[in-house]
Design an enzyme around this catalytic site. Structure first.
Site, PDB file in Angstrom:
ATOM      1  N   SER A 179       2.922   5.488  -0.554  1.00 38.45           N
ATOM      2  CA  SER A 179       3.957   4.645   0.052  1.00 38.45           C
ATOM      3  C   SER A 179       4.507   3.584  -0.893  1.00 38.45           C
ATOM      4  O   SER A 179       5.512   2.956  -0.586  1.00 38.45           O
ATOM      5  CB  SER A 179       3.403   3.956   1.303  1.00 38.45           C
ATOM      6  OG  SER A 179       2.444   2.976   0.956  1.00 38.45           O
ATOM      7  N   LYS A 226       1.285  -3.311   0.299  1.00 37.82           N
ATOM      8  CA  LYS A 226       2.729  -3.266   0.556  1.00 37.82           C
ATOM      9  C   LYS A 226       3.402  -4.428  -0.170  1.00 37.82           C
ATOM     10  O   LYS A 226       2.754  -5.305  -0.734  1.00 37.82           O
ATOM     11  CB  LYS A 226       3.024  -3.365   2.055  1.00 37.82           C
ATOM     12  CG  LYS A 226       2.349  -2.324   2.935  1.00 37.82           C
ATOM     13  CD  LYS A 226       2.899  -0.925   2.738  1.00 37.82           C
ATOM     14  CE  LYS A 226       2.171   0.074   3.638  1.00 37.82           C
ATOM     15  NZ  LYS A 226       2.608   1.471   3.383  1.00 37.82           N
TER      16      LYS A 226
END
Length: 205
Positions: A71, A114
């Site tokens: 991701s 993230k």
């Protein structure tokens, strides 16, 4: 002038030897300095200090972690190993654009990595993949065109002590668009440096 075999130009000849003064003892040649003892012990001590310092630095400042998933492509690949700084947010604020590690809000036993997109109090909306923060289009040069998506999200205000997180690979990332803003207490480190594999080594930006 030529010099003979027993002379050297520019160096004065030694003075003739003098008889010893009977009033003073004659000094013999200087003894070589005594060899330092305990060299191995000092080396072992330095090695021990360095090892303890390394353990303390890793324990209280840096921690190695492994990336699982894709991701955060293209910067972070699956199984990349990197160091996170666990201390930096005790002395400085979390900033937009930081890549951080936090406990997954829906299962604190898991950790996610993230990028911080919006800060507490920010007004955020997403229009067909384009992020807007406080009425301004967010420039995200770290996302190649092929990793973008067309998802939209209604405008929201990021709650106090919370941060809106998104993965760089927008089309596959599960992030704050799915589980909401992340509370400050769940964030425990900032990604700083990839050390393995060597082809990916470098500062995380």
């Amino acid at each position: 002038m030529e010099t003979g075999p027993d002379s050297v130009s520019g160096i004065p000849s030694p003075a003739p030897s003098q008889p010893a003064d009977p009033g003073y003892p004659e000094l013999g040649p200087a003894s070589p300095p005594a060899q330092k003892s305990g060299g191995l012990g000092l080396w072992m001590r330095d090695l021990l200090v360095a090892a303890v310092a390394s353990v303390l630095i890793i324990t209280f400042l840096y921690q190695p972690v492994r990336v699982e998933g894709t991701s955060m492509l293209p910067r972070l690949e699956d199984r990349d190993r990197l160091f996170i700084n666990k201390f930096v947010y005790h002395i400085s604020a979390i900033e937009r654009g930081d890549v951080v590690v936090f406990h997954y809000p829906l299962d604190p036993e898991k950790s996610y990595i993230k990028r911080v997109i919006a800060l507490p109090g920010d007004r955020l909306r997403i229009d067909r993949g384009q992020v807007w923060v406080n009425g301004k289009r967010l420039v995200e040069d770290y996302i190649p065109p092929e990793y973008r998506d067309s998802r939209s999200m209604a405008e929201m205000i990021v709650p106090d002590e919370s941060y809106f997180m998104m993965g760089d690979h927008r089309s596959i990332s599960s992030d704050s668009r799915d589980f909401g803003p992340v509370e400050r207490g769940l964030i425990y480190g900032k990604a700083v440096f990839v050390y393995w594999p060597t082809r990916d080594a470098g500062v995380v930006r």
